[in-house]
Write a protein that holds these residues in place. Structure first.
Motif, short mmCIF file in Angstrom:
data_model
loop_
_atom_site.label_atom_id
_atom_site.label_comp_id
_atom_site.label_asym_id
_atom_site.label_seq_id
_atom_site.Cartn_x
_atom_site.Cartn_y
_atom_site.Cartn_z
N VAL A 30 0.84 -1.19 0.00
CA VAL A 30 0.00 0.00 0.00
C VAL A 30 0.88 1.25 0.00
O VAL A 30 0.65 2.19 -0.76
CB VAL A 30 -0.96 0.01 1.22
N ALA A 31 1.93 1.23 0.83
CA ALA A 31 2.86 2.37 0.91
C ALA A 31 3.49 2.62 -0.46
O ALA A 31 3.55 3.77 -0.93
CB ALA A 31 3.94 2.10 1.95
N ASN A 32 3.94 1.56 -1.12
CA ASN A 32 4.58 1.70 -2.43
C ASN A 32 3.59 2.21 -3.48
O ASN A 32 3.92 3.07 -4.28
CB ASN A 32 5.19 0.38 -2.88
N MET A 33 2.37 1.66 -3.47
CA MET A 33 1.38 2.05 -4.47
C MET A 33 0.98 3.51 -4.34
O MET A 33 0.86 4.23 -5.34
CB MET A 33 0.13 1.17 -4.34
N LEU A 34 0.77 3.96 -3.11
CA LEU A 34 0.30 5.33 -2.88
C LEU A 34 1.45 6.31 -2.70
O LEU A 34 1.23 7.51 -2.58
CB LEU A 34 -0.62 5.37 -1.65
N ASN A 35 2.68 5.78 -2.67
CA ASN A 35 3.87 6.60 -2.49
C ASN A 35 3.84 7.33 -1.14
O ASN A 35 4.16 8.52 -1.05
CB ASN A 35 4.02 7.59 -3.65
N PHE A 36 3.43 6.60 -0.10
CA PHE A 36 3.41 7.12 1.26
C PHE A 36 4.48 6.39 2.06
O PHE A 36 4.90 5.29 1.69
CB PHE A 36 2.04 6.87 1.94
N SER A 37 4.88 6.99 3.17
CA SER A 37 5.88 6.33 4.02
C SER A 37 5.25 5.15 4.76
O SER A 37 4.05 5.14 5.03
CB SER A 37 6.45 7.33 5.04
N LYS A 38 6.07 4.17 5.09
CA LYS A 38 5.61 2.99 5.82
C LYS A 38 4.96 3.40 7.15
O LYS A 38 3.89 2.89 7.49
CB LYS A 38 6.79 2.02 6.02
N PRO A 39 5.58 4.32 7.94
CA PRO A 39 4.94 4.74 9.20
C PRO A 39 3.55 5.36 9.00
O PRO A 39 2.64 5.08 9.77
CB PRO A 39 5.92 5.75 9.79
N SER A 40 3.39 6.18 7.95
CA SER A 40 2.08 6.78 7.67
C SER A 40 1.04 5.71 7.39
O SER A 40 -0.08 5.77 7.87
CB SER A 40 2.15 7.71 6.45
N VAL A 41 1.43 4.71 6.59
CA VAL A 41 0.52 3.63 6.25
C VAL A 41 0.20 2.79 7.49
O VAL A 41 -0.95 2.41 7.70
CB VAL A 41 1.09 2.76 5.10
N SER A 42 1.19 2.55 8.33
CA SER A 42 0.96 1.77 9.56
C SER A 42 -0.06 2.47 10.46
O SER A 42 -0.96 1.82 11.01
CB SER A 42 2.27 1.57 10.34
N ILE A 43 0.06 3.78 10.60
CA ILE A 43 -0.90 4.55 11.41
C ILE A 43 -2.29 4.46 10.79
O ILE A 43 -3.28 4.23 11.49
CB ILE A 43 -0.44 6.03 11.53
N ALA A 44 -2.37 4.63 9.47
CA ALA A 44 -3.66 4.56 8.79
C ALA A 44 -4.29 3.18 8.94
O ALA A 44 -5.49 3.07 9.19
CB ALA A 44 -3.48 4.90 7.31
N MET A 45 -3.48 2.11 8.80
CA MET A 45 -4.02 0.75 8.92
C MET A 45 -4.55 0.51 10.33
O MET A 45 -5.57 -0.14 10.51
CB MET A 45 -2.96 -0.31 8.56
N LYS A 46 -3.85 1.04 11.32
CA LYS A 46 -4.31 0.91 12.71
C LYS A 46 -5.69 1.55 12.87
O LYS A 46 -6.61 0.96 13.43
CB LYS A 46 -3.29 1.57 13.66
N LYS A 47 -5.86 2.76 12.31
CA LYS A 47 -7.16 3.46 12.38
C LYS A 47 -8.23 2.68 11.63
O LYS A 47 -9.36 2.56 12.10
CB LYS A 47 -7.04 4.87 11.83
N LEU A 48 -7.88 2.16 10.44
CA LEU A 48 -8.85 1.39 9.66
C LEU A 48 -9.25 0.10 10.38
O LEU A 48 -10.41 -0.31 10.32
CB LEU A 48 -8.30 1.08 8.27
N ARG A 49 -8.28 -0.52 11.09
CA ARG A 49 -8.60 -1.71 11.89
C ARG A 49 -9.53 -1.34 13.04
O ARG A 49 -10.53 -2.02 13.28
CB ARG A 49 -7.32 -2.34 12.47
N GLU A 50 -9.19 -0.27 13.74
CA GLU A 50 -10.01 0.18 14.89
C GLU A 50 -11.43 0.51 14.47
O GLU A 50 -12.37 0.32 15.24
CB GLU A 50 -9.36 1.40 15.56
N ASN A 51 -11.60 1.01 13.25
CA ASN A 51 -12.93 1.38 12.76
C ASN A 51 -13.65 0.22 12.06
O ASN A 51 -14.75 0.39 11.54
CB ASN A 51 -12.84 2.59 11.83
#
Length: 128
Positions: A30-51
């Motif tokens: 996901v990080a590679n596809m969207l060109n986002f940093s791994k930490p940003s994606v990890s934070i986003a995935m945590k929020k998506l899991r929580e929701n």
């Protein structure tokens, strides 16, 4: 259905696209596809899991929940139909995809339905 942020829709759409392409998805994909940093994606995935939109297994593979899949499929369909429609109007593929990415988040269901109907009536291979 609750309203979620545009960035969350982009993440869910990316997971769906990667799932269709590769059969499995990791945060790094996901990080590679969207060109986002791994930490940003990890934070986003945590929020998506929580929701309740994404689940992660013991191997770190991401899976969309039924709620996450519903949102991802809606956004992905909008992206494909809008891209195809814009390209049928003569917009370059790169610009059509970039514009579709912005439009897909703000267009009303009513307007999208009419654009989709118009595309179908005029033989635009919208949404493949």
């Amino acid at each position: 259905m609750m309203h979620i942020y545009e960035s969350a829709e982009d993440y869910l759409e990316a997971i769906l696209m990667l799932q269709e392409k590769n059969g499995h998805v990791r945060s790094i994909d996901v990080a590679n596809m969207l060109n986002f940093s791994k930490p940003s994606v990890s934070i986003a995935m945590k929020k998506l899991r929580e929701n309740g939109y994404v689940e992660t297994d013991a191997n770190g593979l991401l899976t969309l929940t039924p709620e996450g899949l519903e949102i991802a499929a809606r956004v992905y369909e909008r992206h494909r139909v809008l891209s195809d429609l814009l390209m049928a109007l003569g917009v370059s593929a790169e610009t059509a995809r970039a514009d579709a990415c912005r439009i897909e988040h703000v267009i009303s269901a009513e307007t999208f339905a009419k654009l989709k109907e118009h595309a179908r009536q005029h033989g635009v291979k919208a949404g493949r």
